[in-house]
Scaffold this motif. Structure first.
Motif, PDB file in Angstrom:
ATOM      1  N   TYR A 305       0.835  -1.206   0.000  1.00  0.00           N
ATOM      2  CA  TYR A 305       0.000   0.000   0.000  1.00  0.00           C
ATOM      3  C   TYR A 305       0.871   1.257   0.000  1.00  0.00           C
ATOM      4  CZ  TYR A 305      -2.919   3.756   1.796  1.00  0.00           C
ATOM      5  OH  TYR A 305      -3.556   4.966   1.958  1.00  0.00           O
ATOM      6  N   LEU A 306       1.880   1.298   0.864  1.00  0.00           N
ATOM      7  CA  LEU A 306       2.737   2.477   0.951  1.00  0.00           C
ATOM      8  C   LEU A 306       3.513   2.689  -0.342  1.00  0.00           C
ATOM      9  CD1 LEU A 306       4.103   2.088   4.591  1.00  0.00           C
ATOM     10  CD2 LEU A 306       2.333   3.656   3.789  1.00  0.00           C
ATOM     11  N   ASP A 307       3.963   1.595  -0.975  1.00  0.00           N
ATOM     12  CA  ASP A 307       4.655   1.726  -2.263  1.00  0.00           C
ATOM     13  C   ASP A 307       3.729   2.316  -3.319  1.00  0.00           C
ATOM     14  OD1 ASP A 307       7.052   0.787  -1.323  1.00  0.00           O
ATOM     15  OD2 ASP A 307       6.734  -1.274  -1.984  1.00  0.00           O
ATOM     16  N   ALA A 308       2.493   1.834  -3.366  1.00  0.00           N
ATOM     17  CA  ALA A 308       1.532   2.356  -4.338  1.00  0.00           C
ATOM     18  C   ALA A 308       1.232   3.828  -4.076  1.00  0.00           C
ATOM     19  CB  ALA A 308       0.241   1.540  -4.287  1.00  0.00           C
ATOM     20  N   ARG A 309       1.140   4.188  -2.807  1.00  0.00           N
ATOM     21  CA  ARG A 309       0.882   5.593  -2.469  1.00  0.00           C
ATOM     22  C   ARG A 309       2.081   6.467  -2.831  1.00  0.00           C
ATOM     23  NH1 ARG A 309      -1.605   8.625  -2.402  1.00  0.00           N
ATOM     24  NH2 ARG A 309      -1.652   9.703  -0.408  1.00  0.00           N
ATOM     25  N   ARG A 310       3.281   5.958  -2.631  1.00  0.00           N
ATOM     26  CA  ARG A 310       4.463   6.733  -3.023  1.00  0.00           C
ATOM     27  C   ARG A 310       4.454   6.968  -4.524  1.00  0.00           C
ATOM     28  NH1 ARG A 310       7.105   3.098   0.693  1.00  0.00           N
ATOM     29  NH2 ARG A 310       7.616   4.199   2.625  1.00  0.00           N
ATOM     30  N   ASP A 311       4.084   5.933  -5.263  1.00  0.00           N
ATOM     31  CA  ASP A 311       4.011   6.079  -6.715  1.00  0.00           C
ATOM     32  C   ASP A 311       3.049   7.202  -7.095  1.00  0.00           C
ATOM     33  OD1 ASP A 311       5.761   4.004  -6.919  1.00  0.00           O
ATOM     34  OD2 ASP A 311       4.269   2.494  -7.464  1.00  0.00           O
TER      35      ASP A 311
END
Length: 665
Positions: A305-311
């Motif tokens: 989730y955090l990786d997707a949000r960073r993207d």
């Protein structure tokens, strides 16, 4: 007045109290109020004359504690009636306290603690009871005899006696209370909680609210839970709460990933209360229990989730920088190397966006420009530089180190930057030595000489030592040093006419080609000088002095002397183009005392030197495009930061690489 002994040791009571965390004590007591079906809970901080927090009052309008319940509620640790109950007694709300520890944590707030509670008894009377405890006698509580009252039901908790309760002051305490109660308060909009006279309104502080499925297996059974992630607009920090199915917090983990986010994550699982306080052990087990397996899956779901949000944030942030014209790159990238550099910059800048000024385009443009220059000139040191000036968290340092050191990105960017800088220098050098107006202003020693001292690569990549504006004796010292010999003879080196010459540049390379030491002596002439016989005799005199002096003799040494100028006259041109000699050589004597040694004098024009340097850079640039480290860097960016990198890098491969070659007939 009755006194009931608390059936635990004083040390155990003190341990359960968590006296170093008064905020946790406040949260537990507020939960007790909510479990009593309170609609209004107020936390008031009592301050001294110097504005130091020294006491706490928590007031609610819940159902209170009836006299017949006081003993069971306060006598024992554990064994709470809430452990077997699913809902509160009145409004059937989900219950938080199930372990009978909340009242013990009140000792974190004062040396004297008191509950003044009003409740309806079983015989229909409304009665008031006061429960008092002191830290000096933790294992005893005092309870007044119940007295009838016409006051409303509820409980007022009071704590006093602490010299300071600093952790309760400021936004951090309010943030912790907000994140702990958020799902409950959102689900029960008729409930109000105020902290230090400010109502807690988590719904107004939510930036994003996302629910994710969590699925894991254990002993052949597939289990399901939900992960609710709430990102906050203002609250700082991050927390992971392990909750029951109603989002009532059972445990809070001691750390949470994602320093670039402010969020609270709530793992909702109906069996969580059965695993209270077990998560530290579950984290360490080699063979995961059902809780350990769940925590592992939780880590993965949250990380994704955090990786997707960073993207998403990176894409949005980069577009914002471009639209506001603070982005440090202009136009479209002109090469794959530049695309990789820009992609790396985007990932780097957005990873530390919280350190980039928010106020003023000028500050943003300056900061991003400095970051770009640091990335280009010292890519391997960017993490250390950022840490020095803005202070990175450990996770930020690890993330940037993985990006810049764990891949070929640093090497690609540094190499590409070096090539670009050198090409720009060659263009400037060409202007200085060939432009009719410019070369009139360029002097040999004042300008050209000093500039070239910093750009020795122009003459060859192999040279690693330089002596500037020194005599032939210094050249002998350098030569003997390369051979590993000390010079006991202090006699100076002179030319054949007895004079001592001064060398413009002496460049040396130790044992780089078949164990041979190489020296290059460069004699520079100002661009306006047309080299003729006088200049040629000067450079030859240096070569002859070396060839004649036995102290220079070595079978493993090569001496090259270059006369470097913009133009040469016809006599010099004829000498530089003789049959049987490599073009440019004007003198190459025999050396009887050192048959394997070589002394040569060359005439080099700036046109030849610039063309040669440009040819080397062109070859290097083409080699770089086929360097495996470039492919690795591109693959890393595609895999880890595909949303940010330029679209051209997202293609699987170039069209030519995907086509199958026709068979040779």
């Amino acid at each position: 007045m009755k006194t009931y002994p608390l059936v635990v040791g004083d040390d155990h009571v003190q341990g359960l109290a968590h006296e170093k965390d008064p905020v946790k004590a406040v949260i537990e007591l507020v939960w007790n109020s909510l479990d009593a079906d309170a609609h209004h809970v107020a936390v008031v901080l009592n301050r001294s004359q110097t504005d130091v927090v020294i006491g706490v009052e928590i007031t609610d309008d819940g159902h209170g504690v009836a006299p017949e319940e006081v003993r069971s509620a306060f006598e024992r640790v554990g064994g709470s009636w809430k452990r077997t109950a699913l809902r509160s007694q009145g409004e059937k709300r989900p219950l938080h306290g199930k372990f009978g520890r909340g009242r013990l944590r009140a000792f974190a707030l004062g040396t004297k603690i008191e509950w003044d509670t009003v409740a309806d008894s079983t015989d229909g009377k409304r009665l008031r009871s006061v429960v008092t405890a002191r830290s000096a006698t933790r294992d005893h509580i005092a309870v007044t005899d119940p007295a009838e009252t016409d006051a409303g039901t509820g409980t007022k908790f009071t704590a006093e006696g602490k010299e300071s309760l600093d952790p309760l002051d400021g936004d951090t305490a309010a943030d912790r209370l907000t994140t702990a109660l958020a799902p409950y308060l959102i689900a029960h909009d008729g409930v109000e909680v105020a902290y230090d006279r400010q109502r807690i309104l988590p719904a107004e502080n939510i930036a994003r609210d996302t629910e994710l499925p969590v699925e894991w297996g254990h002993d052949g059974t597939v289990l399901h839970a939900k992960l609710r992630v709430i990102e906050w607009k203002k609250a700082s920090g991050r927390e992971i709460h392990l909750c029951d199915a109603d989002a009532v917090v059972v445990d809070t983990l001691d750390s949470a990933p994602g320093p670039d986010f402010s969020y609270s994550a709530y793992l909702l699982w109906d069996e969580m209360p059965q695993h209270h306080d077990q998560w530290p052990v579950a984290r360490m087990e080699t063979t995961p229990t059902v809780l350990g397996a769940m925590l592992k899956e939780l880590d993965q779901v949250l990380a994704d989730y955090l990786d997707a949000r960073r993207d998403e944030q990176r894409r949005e942030q980069v577009q914002t920088w471009k639209s506001t014209k603070v982005y440090p790159y202009q136009g479209e990238p002109e090469s794959v190397e530049e695309e990789v550099e820009r992609a790396t910059f985007d990932v780097l800048a957005t990873s530390v966006v919280r350190h980039i000024p928010k106020d003023g385009k000028r500050k943003q443009r300056l900061t991003l420009g400095l970051l770009k220059d640091s990335l280009q000139q010292r890519p391997g040191d960017v993490t250390a530089l950022l840490d020095q000036y803005v202070g990175l968290s450990e996770e930020e340092r690890e993330h940037l180190d993985r990006l810049l050191k764990g891949t070929g990105l640093s090497r690609v960017i540094q190499a590409s930057t070096d090539v670009t800088n050198r090409l720009e220098f060659l263009a400037a050098l060409q202007l200085m030595v060939f432009d009719p107006e410019a070369h009139k202003l360029v002097g040999e020693r004042d300008h050209l000489h000093k500039i070239l001292e910093r750009e020795l690569w122009v003459f060859g990549e192999q040279y690693n030592y330089m002596v500037s504006e020194r005599g032939l004796t210094a050249a002998l010292d350098r030569h003997r040093e390369l051979l590993g010999h000390n010079r006991s003879d202090k006699k100076p080196v002179k030319r054949l006419d007895g004079t001592v010459g001064r060398l413009d540049l002496l460049l040396s390379a130790a044992a780089t080609e078949h164990d041979r030491n190489r020296h290059l002596v460069v004699e520079l002439k100002a661009p306006k000088v047309v080299a003729g016989d006088t200049e040629l005799r000067q450079i030859k005199s240096y070569a002859k002095a070396v060839a004649k002096d036995p102290r220079f003799a070595s079978t493993t040494t090569q001496w090259d002397f270059w006369l470097v100028t913009s133009e040469i006259d016809d006599d010099v041109r004829q000498e530089a183009n003789q049959r049987g000699r490599e073009q440019g050589i004007v003198f190459e004597p025999q050396l009887p005392e050192a048959p394997g040694a070589t002394v040569r004098v060359w005439v080099r024009t700036w046109g030849q030197i610039i063309d040669g340097a440009r040819h080397r850079l062109d070859y290097f640039q083409k080699s770089l495009q086929h360097d495996p480290s470039l492919d690795e860097a591109k693959e890393y960016l595609r895999r880890e930061h595909g949303d940010v990198i330029p679209e051209g890098l997202l293609a699987a491969e170039d069209a030519g690489e995907t086509e199958t070659e026709a068979p040779v007939p």
